[in-house]
Design an enzyme around this catalytic site. Structure first.
Site, PDB file in Angstrom:
ATOM      1  N   ASP A  75       0.868  -1.166   0.000  1.00 29.83           N
ATOM      2  CA  ASP A  75       0.000   0.000   0.000  1.00 29.83           C
ATOM      3  C   ASP A  75       0.911   1.224   0.000  1.00 29.83           C
ATOM      4  O   ASP A  75       2.108   1.108   0.265  1.00 29.83           O
ATOM      5  CB  ASP A  75      -0.853  -0.060   1.268  1.00 29.83           C
ATOM      6  CG  ASP A  75      -1.685   1.178   1.432  1.00 29.83           C
ATOM      7  OD1 ASP A  75      -2.252   1.614   0.433  1.00 29.83           O
ATOM      8  OD2 ASP A  75      -1.757   1.697   2.555  1.00 29.83           O
ATOM      9  N   GLU A 134      -2.493  21.218  -0.700  1.00 33.40           N
ATOM     10  CA  GLU A 134      -2.983  22.578  -0.500  1.00 33.40           C
ATOM     11  C   GLU A 134      -2.580  23.086   0.865  1.00 33.40           C
ATOM     12  O   GLU A 134      -2.223  24.245   1.039  1.00 33.40           O
ATOM     13  CB  GLU A 134      -4.509  22.608  -0.653  1.00 33.40           C
ATOM     14  CG  GLU A 134      -4.926  22.485  -2.095  1.00 33.40           C
ATOM     15  CD  GLU A 134      -6.398  22.805  -2.302  1.00 33.40           C
ATOM     16  OE1 GLU A 134      -7.141  22.740  -1.303  1.00 33.40           O
ATOM     17  OE2 GLU A 134      -6.776  23.106  -3.437  1.00 33.40           O
ATOM     18  N   LYS A 163      -3.407  27.141 -10.759  1.00 31.20           N
ATOM     19  CA  LYS A 163      -2.325  26.184 -10.502  1.00 31.20           C
ATOM     20  C   LYS A 163      -2.726  24.868 -11.146  1.00 31.20           C
ATOM     21  O   LYS A 163      -3.912  24.559 -11.257  1.00 31.20           O
ATOM     22  CB  LYS A 163      -2.104  26.013  -8.997  1.00 31.20           C
ATOM     23  CG  LYS A 163      -3.242  25.324  -8.293  1.00 31.20           C
ATOM     24  CD  LYS A 163      -2.935  25.092  -6.838  1.00 31.20           C
ATOM     25  CE  LYS A 163      -4.096  24.336  -6.211  1.00 31.20           C
ATOM     26  NZ  LYS A 163      -4.045  24.274  -4.766  1.00 31.20           N
ATOM     27  N   THR A 191      -2.358   1.267  -4.723  1.00 27.70           N
ATOM     28  CA  THR A 191      -2.819   2.376  -3.908  1.00 27.70           C
ATOM     29  C   THR A 191      -4.168   2.886  -4.383  1.00 27.70           C
ATOM     30  O   THR A 191      -4.515   2.771  -5.554  1.00 27.70           O
ATOM     31  CB  THR A 191      -1.782   3.527  -3.917  1.00 27.70           C
ATOM     32  OG1 THR A 191      -2.349   4.644  -3.289  1.00 27.70           O
ATOM     33  CG2 THR A 191      -1.373   3.887  -5.312  1.00 27.70           C
ATOM     34  N   ASP A 243      -4.776   5.908  -4.267  1.00 31.54           N
ATOM     35  CA  ASP A 243      -4.493   7.293  -4.599  1.00 31.54           C
ATOM     36  C   ASP A 243      -4.567   7.573  -6.089  1.00 31.54           C
ATOM     37  O   ASP A 243      -4.639   6.668  -6.895  1.00 31.54           O
ATOM     38  CB  ASP A 243      -3.083   7.622  -4.108  1.00 31.54           C
ATOM     39  CG  ASP A 243      -3.139   8.587  -2.963  1.00 31.54           C
ATOM     40  OD1 ASP A 243      -4.117   9.343  -2.915  1.00 31.54           O
ATOM     41  OD2 ASP A 243      -2.223   8.572  -2.133  1.00 31.54           O
ATOM     42  N   ARG A 276      -5.692   4.049  -7.828  1.00 27.14           N
ATOM     43  CA  ARG A 276      -7.154   4.121  -7.704  1.00 27.14           C
ATOM     44  C   ARG A 276      -7.776   2.733  -7.669  1.00 27.14           C
ATOM     45  O   ARG A 276      -8.767   2.473  -8.342  1.00 27.14           O
ATOM     46  CB  ARG A 276      -7.753   4.945  -8.854  1.00 27.14           C
ATOM     47  CG  ARG A 276      -7.430   6.416  -8.752  1.00 27.14           C
ATOM     48  CD  ARG A 276      -8.589   7.306  -9.103  1.00 27.14           C
ATOM     49  NE  ARG A 276      -9.568   7.408  -8.020  1.00 27.14           N
ATOM     50  CZ  ARG A 276      -9.428   8.173  -6.962  1.00 27.14           C
ATOM     51  NH1 ARG A 276      -8.360   8.894  -6.772  1.00 27.14           N
ATOM     52  NH2 ARG A 276     -10.348   8.239  -6.043  1.00 27.14           N
TER      53      ARG A 276
END
EC number: 7.6.2.1
Lengths: 1253, 333
Positions: free
Chosen positions: A434, A585, A654, A769, A771, A870
């Site tokens: 992971d 952020e 951005k 992952t 992500d 994902r």
């Protein structure tokens, strides 16, 4: 979508069947337990109806859905005993022991029943107890979860606290801040006016950043308890399924039935069970899926019981032994029937003993067969199972107590949660890892930035630094060679050149690096790992182009969706903390604050920033927020449009570099070249980059655009998103580039080094992952799983194929991509460039379908690294299983979150990271470790040891029981297979209980081929485990053969030497008791001396156990012989009166021991002398010669023992060195050329350089 | 404070738990190999020679008499001879003595193909009954030889006692009888602890089939040494049992005459009976095998030692030679 349903389902069932077989116990004689729907991937149906706020309608069919209580236990009070017993006796070995134990209770038993029943009860009892305790823990956990409280609407606008398990579909609930959602909910409204709420989905996908959910506008007004009095609506949505990232449904809602309108629902209104509400005071939601229907529960799997490969192979060994047992039992029973003769002195015809009835050969044969099964049962020793349990328990204890596996910062240690799999650790070939929380600390850090084409934040690239350091060492060794004889002038030339060029630079950079890291530690701001004097402490205001600088910082401070929160840790300080949708952020906001642009407040329409003016004074400025163009995975950028205090309108943007570069205006490309270079450098370091740009907008232009934007926003329907995107596109152009920032998704301590070592040991590492792709790839670089010179294949669905949602098209698309990649591999085979594969979740879903998965896996296995992004928890598990099945390799899955539970359970070994808050992964894991880096020692040291120990131990155990069991059989041949036992009953009990057990346990617990530091220095030793050479059939057969040989030697020698003439000076001859005792003594000596030959590591414990075992045999004999004859029977005074004083006895023992060990000794000597294995040579290098550890040869071998890898830090360094050397060579050639072409050169004809080329 | 709490879980250091115990890590070096072969050789050959000479000095006379003692007219059916109580069973054998037998000379009877180790046979006795007069009725395992026709317990019961060997030998040389000492042939522990001094034979061989020898009912079991010897069941189907001892020397080349009462029925199952006269030494009776085994093992080891010395001379492998490491042998590309 529903049209695709049927063929899918068909495939799935097929798939399921195939997969189920892979899960079979090799040693089971009954069907495996029912597997639940593991590969439930298809699109769901669309039949669910939810009557909101009217849960009473769900009390009867067809709307009666399952309850909300969740059980994960395997047993309950009633089923526990039968079910767990059934589980235990599914193992044929246990069943056999049960049979034997039952038989031994009858008169057939050659020895006492207790000696068979007691160990069986022990083995089965321990296992059942273990099961019970585990299940009890699960039960307690369920109980805790099910009785959590949530506020439920009970009518008339009243809410009361109810426990989770009473919740029904249709209930309206109120969830407060920091509470978990009790079931899958449809968001109705929140404490925010615009109906958003922030959700943390740590338990689902491992991500800790907040996700924004937003309710439908039509339900926005139900934001107070009292208002739910009248709320009525109907939800029609998909059937329960396991896909976490999709939700399809409609909400039918209206003031009354007449004006009821259907609103489409999506995932952004859908709150998943087990995710957590954050930064929002409360939300109201209606229960859509309960209990077993919720997505998170559907993603969970029942934990399978795992058995190690060695143990499964041992089952096959047991089969062989069992076959042997049946064979000799058969021989014995047939023999006894054939030889049942008319010996008058036995009076056979006279009597009732059925086992010797010549008149009824079938019955007596059968009875003899049963008896033989018990008698030769020593071939299949139950004590082996007991000893393995004990040894593994002790091994696990040693792992738990290793100080090197203790994490000082978290105060946690590595824990073996199950001891079944210790030896598996030594055979792992594939690691599925992971990302968040496992490789990374889930902590972003601001590292570098490039403003106006100047890079800030240090230039030291780890790789370059290490490369130059290594080259330095090389140079040292060149110099060393120079002193010796063997160096040639050519070397010296090369050396000089390298020193002149590289050393200074590298030394400098090394110093810089050290300096850097030291000072960085001092800064101590979380999320900010940046130090550059030019920017810190307002120094930037002295720069040349302050205006662009300020714009850069403004983008940082304004272009985001975050909110400031009070800094609770340091209440006094004026520094703020931030919460935002993504952790990047947050780091930008923190960095901006450090640079003097503190974002301090946000209202509905404005943002407030405390800025540093070029005059170095602080002012608070208000920016009116006009528009916010959100980030999306397709846009890959985000913009805000603000109006500053002077009324000027700016667009701050951005986004990903290529996206922004495409949208730069002609005047905005000043820094593009420099920035691109910096971006490349940052990316090579594994930093995540983002490019900043801005644009000044004229009022008129804005007005025009704004109206079209509002129009697009007002559109309802599927085309809305596209419209909005197009409109956004219109304003996000002609941008001015400001620079770039790089953030570091901070790797955990030692992750890079650990991956490096593991790769050298021959392990493959895949990253799975949840992500985003970008993040995953970044971490791939940071952790050296990816390199820039790698050929990267991306596997993802193309957009138009995805939008069509046609299975056939998707499959073709993926297949084409796989085929294309394969072509590339075939074409570029000759190059050394490694390949890597990056797959995203949707592509993976297609690629893992039955008909494509083989193609996909084939491609994946040829790649040096594979990164899947994902992926849902279920997909993680599915990949793990397919990899395991397809490659047949030992897989290890490591993760920290609830989303990793599936793969942790599915892999051969599951490892949970215990450092984080969530415990689900740890609960499901086989081992828990506080940090990823401990994996190295766990595998390479403990795994290696445990594998060798268990293998040696089992082989020895088989050997020793063959030796013992077969001597019984040979004796039968002398007694006409009547079933007489040569040994006393107590000898039989003692054999596995005391006389041979402790040495074998010490072998299993304490044996070390080499010490732990050498294991780490020579990761190649680990490959012995991967190849499985210590428990190969060759070895197993060899040891069985050795056992058979030894048993023959022992039996024959004893018989021939001891009979028939007298064995004592007093003329006495041997009887059964004497022969039994002598034979038994030689067995005890032989097997204990044999283990001394196997062991290579003798601490005092081994010495005591081995020699003590032999000694205790004599003690036992003395004691036993001293008992009155009522108890000692024929063993009365046997040793002191009859056997001990006879020199013949000792002569036989010496002779038999030497002859039975001689074959093995000769084998061992030949092997070690002429075909030594790696561990032998290393032992010799280490202990045999008087060498110091930093001996040159030692270091050289240490280096060359590493498996060449394409991933890992050192591989990258190697590549860099190659590159540098190449550069150097070119430079040299250039110089030589210029010299040879120079007029001076021409004039000197006798140049030594001439010979060189 | 917090740090302290965290570290409370830290594993305690001990050499054992960290697996760092000082250890002897023997490595099989050529020196060790050669030394161990030579040691074994050097140890085994002398032992072998000693055993060999000892065995060589033993004089053993074996005479098979079961066939020879059957009169010619019964040679086709020896059973009818042995089972007929009316025929005299006396049989005289003369044996030449090849070497001088030095006292004590042990007289054995050797039975072959007789399975005293058969499970049914081995179990068929009552230790308790033999030891204790009160346990007369403890005949559980003695069936079928447990009770006589009057249902009284047989002492000693069981198949072993019932089948007691009943051939007798009388030895004479040069016309002079040589007395065979029957005392001291059983294990002392048997007489002391296993056979009761107040247990007398009862109902033994009284009716039904007669198995073998009868016992004098006036002598307690603890003095019935023939019984004690017989009841120590032999381990193998060929076995010797002590019959008695002769305490006088028998000169070489003498002829000894043995008068045998050939009572014991081995004809039914094809067994053989032999009379054995043997002297003993420290290794016991004649036993060439053990000496030979020792000498050959010693020889093999010396041979191996020489081989290895030669191998190490001609094809030496330097200890810890890295070229034998797998990665140096099969370079991985």
């Amino acid at each position: 979508m529903p049209t695709q349903q049927s063929p899918n389902n068909h495939q799935q069932t097929n798939n399921k069947k195939r997969l189920k077989w892979s899960n079979l116990y090799t040693f089971s004689c009954f069907k495996p337990p029912k597997n639940n729907h593991l590969s439930d991937f298809g699109q769901p149906g669309f039949t669910r109806v939810v009557f909101c706020n009217d849960s009473s309608k769900h009390k009867t069919k067809p709307y009666k859905y399952c309850k909300n209580d969740v059980t994960t236990t395997k047993y309950n009070v009633i089923t526990f005993l039968p079910k767990s017993l059934f589980e235990q006796f599914r193992r044929v070995a246990n069943l056999y022991f049960l049979l034997v134990a039952a038989l031994s209770a009858t008169s057939l038993a050659p020895f006492s029943a207790l000696s068979l029943i007691a160990p069986l009860v022990f083995v089965v009892g321990v296992s059942i107890l273990k099961e019970g305790v585990e299940d009890w823990h699960r039960f307690l956990q369920d109980l805790e979860v099910n009785s959590r409280k949530v506020r439920v609407h009970v009518g008339d606008g009243k809410f009361v606290d109810r426990s989770w398990k009473t919740l029904r579909v249709g209930d309206v609930v109120k969830v407060n801040k920091n509470e978990y959602f009790p079931s899958d909910l449809l968001l109705l409204s929140s404490s925010y006016e615009d109906g958003v709420c922030y959700v943390e989905t740590m338990n689902l996908d491992g991500e800790t950043n907040l996700k924004i959910k937003r309710c439908l506008e039509c339900t926005l007004r139900f934001d107070d308890e009292a208002k739910f009095d009248v709320f009525k609506a109907v939800v029609r949505c998909e059937d329960p399924n396991s896909s976490l990232y999709t939700f399809v449904g409609n909400l039918e809602f209206g003031e009354n039935i007449a004006n009821e309108v259907s609103f489409p629902l999506s995932t952004s209104q859908f709150l998943l069970r087990d995710s957590k509400l954050q930064n929002t005071d409360y939300v109201y939601g209606v229960v859509v899926f309960t209990g077993g229907d919720t997505k998170v529960v559907r993603n969970s799997m029942k934990s399978p019981s795992k058995r190690s490969r060695v143990e499964r192979k041992m089952d096959h060994v047991i089969y062989v032994l069992f076959f042997m047992l049946l064979l000799i039992s058969l021989i014995a029973s047939i023999g006894s029937v054939v030889y049942t003769d008319q010996w008058w002195y036995l009076q056979l015809m006279d009597d009732t003993d059925a086992s010797f009835d010549p008149g009824n050969p079938l019955v007596s044969g059968f009875l003899q067969f049963l008896r033989a099964l018990i008698l030769y049962g020593y071939l299949i020793p139950i004590s082996l199972y007991v000893s393995i349990e004990v040894v593994k328990f002790l091994q696990a204890m040693l792992i738990n107590n290793d100080q090197h596996l203790f994490d000082e910062t978290s105060g946690k240690k590595v824990e073996a949660r199950t001891s079944n799999l210790n030896e598996e650790l030594g055979q792992v070939e594939m690691i599925l890892s992971d990302k968040t929380g496992t490789l990374t600390c889930n902590q972003m850090e601001f590292r570098k930035c490039s403003i106006e084409g100047i890079s800030y934040g240090g230039d030291v690239n780890e790789i370059v630094r290490a490369a130059s350091q290594r080259m330095n060492i090389d140079i040292e060794s060149y110099r060393f060679n120079l002193d010796g004889e063997d160096s040639t002038p050519r070397d010296s030339v090369e050396m000089v050149e390298i020193t002149s060029d590289q050393v200074l630079e590298s030394k400098n950079s090394v110093l810089d690096g050290e300096h850097d890291t030291k000072s960085l530690r001092d800064s101590g701001i979380k999320g900010f790992n940046f130090r550059d004097r030019r920017l810190m402490n307002k120094m930037w205001i002295h720069g040349s182009n302050v205006w662009d600088m300020m714009m850069f910082f403004r983008v940082m401070a304004l272009c985001h969706t975050g909110i400031p929160v009070e800094n609770e840790e340091q209440p006094g300080s004026n520094k703020l903390k931030y919460e935002a949708e993504s952790p990047e952020e947050v780091t930008f906001l923190i960095a901006a604050q450090e640079f003097g642009f503190q974002f301090c407040r946000r209202t509905q329409s404005s943002m407030f920033v405390k800025e540093i003016d070029p005059s170095a004074s602080e002012v608070e400025r208000e920016y009116k927020l006009l528009n916010l163009l959100e980030f999306s995975s397709s846009r890959k950028r985000m913009s805000v449009i603000v109006r500053d205090e002077s009324g000027q309108i700016f667009l701050f943007c951005k986004g990903a570099d290529n996206i922004i570069f495409d949208r730069l205006g002609d005047g905005g490309r000043t820094y593009q070249h420099a920035t691109t270079m910096h971006l490349a450098n940052y990316a090579e370091d594994g930093l995540r980059t983002m490019v900043f740009a801005y644009k000044k907008i004229k009022d008129s232009e804005y007005e025009e655009w704004s109206s079209s934007f509002s129009k697009a926003k007002a559109v309802i329907g599927p085309e809305r998103d596209e419209l909005l995107e197009n409109v956004s596109e219109n304003i996000e152009k002609d941008l001015v580039l400001l620079g770039a920032v790089a953030v570091d998704d901070k790797l955990q301590d030692g992750v890079a080094e650990c991956i490096d070592k593991l790769a050298q040991a021959g392990l493959k590492i895949w990253l799975l992952t949840g992500d985003k792709k970008e993040t995953a790839v970044n971490i791939g670089f940071a952790s050296s799983l990816l390199r820039h010179d790698m050929h990267l294949f991306h596997l993802s669905l193309s957009r138009d194929v995805e939008s069509k949602n046609q299975l056939k098209a998707m499959k073709d698309d993926i297949l084409n991509q796989i085929e294309a990649s394969r072509q590339v591999i075939i074409n570029e085979k000759t190059k050394d460039d490694p390949f890597a594969l990056v797959v995203d979740g949707k592509a993976l879903e297609i690629a893992l379908r039955n008909d494509i998965q083989d193609n996909f896996l084939q491609l994946a296995v040829t790649c040096a690294s594979v990164i899947c992004c994902r992926v849902s928890p279920k997909q993680k598990a599915l990949i793990t299983r397919l990899v395991k099945k397809y490659t047949g390799k030992m897989t290890l899955a490591i993760g920290d979150g609830a989303n990793d539970v599936g793969m942790i359970q599915e892999a051969d070994i599951g490892i949970g990271i215990s450092g984080m808050e969530g415990m689900q992964a740890v609960m499901a894991s086989d081992f828990s470790i506080p940090q990823f880096r401990f994996l190295e020692r766990l595998l390479i040291v403990h795994g290696h040891w445990c594998y060798k120990r268990i293998s040696k131990m089992i082989l020895y155990f088989v050997y020793k029981n063959i030796v013992f069991g077969l001597t019984l059989f040979y004796y039968e041949m002398y007694s006409r297979f009547s079933g007489d036992v040569l040994y006393d009953g107590w000898y039989m009990v003692m054999f596995n209980l005391f006389l041979t057990s402790l040495p074998v346990i010490s072998l299993g617990v304490l044996e070390q081929d080499v010490s732990s530091d050498i294991c780490l220095q020579f990761p190649a030793l680990y490959q012995q485990g991967q190849k499985g050479i210590f428990f190969s059939w060759k070895r197993i057969i060899g040891w069985m053969g050795n056992g058979i040989l030894t048993s023959l030697v022992i039996s024959i020698l004893n018989v021939y030497v001891l009979s028939p003439s007298a064995f004592r000076k007093g003329g006495q001859v041997v009887d059964i008791a004497h022969l039994g005792l002598t034979t038994y003594t030689t067995i005890v000596w032989t097997v204990n001396c044999q283990i001394a030959l196997i062991i290579t590591h003798f601490t005092w414990i081994q010495h005591i156990f081995i020699w003590g075992s032999i000694f205790s045999w004599y003690i036992f004999l003395l004691f036993y012989g001293a008992l009155p004859p009522e108890y000692s029977k024929r063993e009365y005074k046997l040793l002191i009166e009859a056997v001990g004083p006879a020199p013949m006895y000792w002569i036989v023992v010496l002779l038999v021991v030497v002859i039975s060990l001689l074959p093995y000794f000769i084998y061992m000597v030949i092997q070690r002398s002429f075909y030594p294995m790696d561990d032998h040579v290393i032992q010799e290098m280490k202990y045999g010669r008087k060498v110091v550890v930093d001996d040159e040869m030692w270091l050289r071998e240490e280096k060359s023992s590493r498996k060449p890898t394409q991933i890992g830090f050192s591989a990258r360094v190697d590549a860099k060195i190659l590159y540098l050397k190449d550069q150097l060579h070119r430079k040299k050639m250039f110089i030589i050329k210029s010299i040879t072409n120079s007029p001076i050169r021409r004039s000197i004809s006798t140049n030594p350089l001439e010979n060189r080329d | 404070m917090d740090q302290k709490n965290k570290n409370s879980k830290k594993p305690v250091y001990s050499k054992f738990s960290q697996q760092e115990l000082p250890a002897w890590k023997p490595i099989l070096t050529p020196g060790w190999v050669i030394a161990s072969y030579i040691t074994i050789g050097a140890l085994f050959i002398p032992i072998g020679l000693l055993a060999w000479t000892a065995s060589d000095s033993v004089v053993e006379i074996v005479d098979r008499y079961d066939e020879a003692c059957v009169p010619d007219d019964f040679s086709k059916n020896p059973q009818s001879y042995i089972q007929n109580p009316d025929i005299k069973k006396t049989c005289t054998r003369s044996i030449k003595v090849p070497k001088k037998l030095v006292a004590p000379i042990f007289v054995y009877y050797q039975l072959e193909n007789f399975y005293q180790n058969h499970r049914r046979f081995v179990k068929s006795k009552s230790d308790k009954q033999l030891r204790d007069v009160k346990a007369e009725n403890d005949t559980k395992f003695c069936l079928p030889v447990a009770y006589d026709y009057d249902n009284k317990p047989i002492v000693p019961c069981g198949l072993i006692a019932w089948s007691l060997f009943n051939d007798t030998y009388k030895i004479s040389t040069r016309g002079k009888d040589i007395s065979i000492e029957k005392k001291g042939i059983a294990w002392k522990s048997d007489a002391k602890a296993k056979f009761g001094s107040n247990v007398y034979p009862k109902n033994f061989q009284k009716d039904g089939l007669i198995g073998g020898a009868t016992l004098d009912e006036s002598i307690p079991l603890s003095e019935q040494e023939d019984l004690m010897v017989w009841m120590r069941t032999a381990a193998l189907p060929t076995f010797r049992k002590l019959y008695g001892k002769i305490n006088t020397d028998i000169e070489a080349h003498d002829t000894i005459k043995v008068e045998i009462q050939n009572n014991y029925n081995t004809y039914k199952f094809g067994g053989r009976k032999k009379l054995v006269l043997s002297t003993t030494t420290w290794i016991g009776g004649k036993n060439d095998f053990v000496g030979m085994a020792y000498i050959s093992v010693g020889g093999i080891c010396l041979f191996m030692a020489i081989n290895f010395i030669l191998l190490y001379v001609f094809r030496p492998r330097r200890l810890g030679d890295p070229s034998y490491l797998s990665w140096n042998r099969h370079p991985i590309t």
